[in-house]
Write an enzyme that holds these catalytic residues in place. Sequence first.
Site, PDB file in Angstrom:
ATOM      1  N   HIS A 109       0.844  -1.189   0.000  1.00  0.00           N
ATOM      2  CA  HIS A 109       0.000   0.000   0.000  1.00  0.00           C
ATOM      3  C   HIS A 109       0.882   1.243   0.000  1.00  0.00           C
ATOM      4  CE1 HIS A 109      -2.696  -3.073   1.638  1.00  0.00           C
ATOM      5  NE2 HIS A 109      -3.672  -2.350   1.123  1.00  0.00           N
ATOM      6  N   ASP A 140      26.994  -0.038  -6.340  1.00  0.00           N
ATOM      7  CA  ASP A 140      27.048   0.703  -7.599  1.00  0.00           C
ATOM      8  C   ASP A 140      28.170   1.736  -7.596  1.00  0.00           C
ATOM      9  OD1 ASP A 140      26.041   1.588 -10.223  1.00  0.00           O
ATOM     10  OD2 ASP A 140      25.430   3.379  -9.123  1.00  0.00           O
TER      11      ASP A 140
END
Length: 162
Positions: A77, A130
């Site tokens: 949600h 990364d």
Amino acid sequence: MSSFTHFNEQGRAKMVDITDKSDTIRTAIAKSSVTVNKKIYEQIINNGNSKGDVLAVSQVAGIMAAKKTSDIIPMCHPLSLRGVDISFGWDLRNEEHKLEITVSVKTKGSTGVEMEALTAASVCALTVYDMCKAVDKGMVIGPTYLAEKTGGKNGDFKRELI
């Protein structure tokens, strides 16, 4: 008929209806880690990575990920988060250089924030990877896990130390 709440009468996935659930204060703490080599460790602590401040970028990425969890986890949600806090520490035992990531998420609502905390911890670790992969692609991420949560009808949870 399935007893799982995420399936409709046809056995197809659905987002659970939380309309009748009470708003309570809900918190979740998730943890992850990234084990790096000595060169990456020194770059991070000395802010010497060519892509910038690894921990600052990772922290912002984690906060952004917590806020966008429902965009990437199909049955989550959308939540109005009240707070996201991310901290880092180093475990230098056994000649390893392990960056420990702790994410705390809080809201007041009718569903928990476990997925937001786990997503934020995961994205923090992925961002470190990364930013540092040009130095060494052998970094190890994890484990990533829910450390504790409070609020909701299922009550509180606290994981024994891993």
